[in-house]
Design a protein around this motif. Structure first.
Motif, mmCIF file in Angstrom:
data_model
loop_
_atom_site.group_PDB
_atom_site.id
_atom_site.type_symbol
_atom_site.label_atom_id
_atom_site.label_comp_id
_atom_site.label_asym_id
_atom_site.label_seq_id
_atom_site.Cartn_x
_atom_site.Cartn_y
_atom_site.Cartn_z
ATOM 1 N N GLU A 27 0.832 -1.207 0.000
ATOM 2 C CA GLU A 27 0.000 0.000 0.000
ATOM 3 C C GLU A 27 0.865 1.255 0.000
ATOM 4 N N ARG A 28 1.948 1.249 0.765
ATOM 5 C CA ARG A 28 2.853 2.403 0.793
ATOM 6 C C ARG A 28 3.620 2.534 -0.529
ATOM 7 N N ARG A 30 2.651 1.652 -3.576
ATOM 8 C CA ARG A 30 1.819 2.133 -4.681
ATOM 9 C C ARG A 30 1.540 3.628 -4.580
ATOM 10 N N HIS A 31 1.793 4.228 -3.406
ATOM 11 C CA HIS A 31 1.660 5.673 -3.245
ATOM 12 C C HIS A 31 3.020 6.371 -3.257
ATOM 13 N N SER A 100 3.267 3.572 9.918
ATOM 14 C CA SER A 100 3.045 2.245 9.344
ATOM 15 C C SER A 100 4.239 1.329 9.610
ATOM 16 N N ILE A 127 -4.391 -1.609 7.116
ATOM 17 C CA ILE A 127 -4.755 -1.442 5.701
ATOM 18 C C ILE A 127 -5.980 -0.537 5.573
ATOM 19 N N LEU A 130 -4.877 3.047 6.194
ATOM 20 C CA LEU A 130 -4.053 3.613 5.131
ATOM 21 C C LEU A 130 -4.822 3.819 3.842
ATOM 22 N N PHE A 131 -5.692 2.882 3.508
ATOM 23 C CA PHE A 131 -6.349 2.906 2.202
ATOM 24 C C PHE A 131 -7.732 3.547 2.249
#
Length: 223
Positions: A27-28, A30-31, A100, A127, A130-131
């Motif tokens: 997740e981190r 992809r950002h 995170s 998750i 964050l998302f």
């Protein structure tokens, strides 16, 4: 009472933390955050190994405090997370990524202690934070960003005077820069990045700035 971790438990623990920390790291990643997939996996796996070593040493060598190594993991990850925090102008970035990493270390400790359900539920919550919550915050954002460019006479106190007028209107200065375009005169351009509520009008700000001694021209741009 602690039991010695057997070989099968080691394999299960390492595979589980690989998956859980990988989810957070993905997740981190992809950002495009400073700490991504590999960093989160390494933090998670390292925390798991240290927790298993701590438990084993407590059994094999009768250590009085099995949580001593785990406590040092928390402190160490704090320093690692500090490296992801970046200050840009008046804004600070990377706090969420640092958090995170800290949460991933906690998940690793839980896996190392064989608290599989706790680790899995915590990963799910991270998750979600964050998302999903990021999307909710974006939709609830009632502010936008604008660029204010001021042409002023280069003299002491002019930057502070402009900042005071902006602050009096409850407008946040996120960043600023100074540029001298003409070397033959005593004029400079000051560029401000401002965070302004969408419901706020800038007419009062314009009037206050134009009343300043030394301000020659101002321009507004959208980001």
């Amino acid at each position: 009472m602690f039991t010695i971790v057997v070989r099968e438990d080691i394999i299960i623990n390492l595979l589980l933390i690989l998956a859980l920390s990988g989810l957070v790291g993905f997740e981190r990643e992809r950002h495009n955050r400073p700490a991504g997939l590999r960093t989160h996996i390494l933090v998670g796996v390292g925390s798991t190994i240290l927790m298993m070593i701590s438990i084993s040493m407590n059994v094999l060598y009768e250590m009085s405090d099995a949580g001593r190594i785990a406590a040092q993991v928390v402190s160490g990850v704090g320093f690692l997370g500090a490296g992801t925090i970046i200050k840009e102008g008046f804004s600070v970035k990377g706090l969420t990524t640092a958090a995170s990493l800290w949460a991933t270390a906690a998940i690793g400790l839980a896996v190392g202690a064989n608290y599989y359900f706790l680790a899995s539920v915590t990963t799910l919550m991270v998750i979600i934070a964050l998302f999903l919550l990021n999307r909710i915050e974006f939709k609830m954002d009632t502010k936008n960003y604008k660029v204010l460019k001021c042409k002023v006479v280069d003299k002491p106190g002019i930057l502070g005077n402009i900042s005071t007028v902006i602050g009096d209107e409850d407008i946040d200065i996120k960043d600023f820069s100074i540029e001298r375009r003409e070397k033959t005169n005593n004029e400079i351009w000051i560029k401000f990045t401002l965070q302004i509520a969408k419901s706020k009008y800038v007419d009062n700000l314009n009037r206050g700035l134009l009343d300043l001694d030394g301000l020659l021209e101002l321009k507004w741009d959208d980001i």
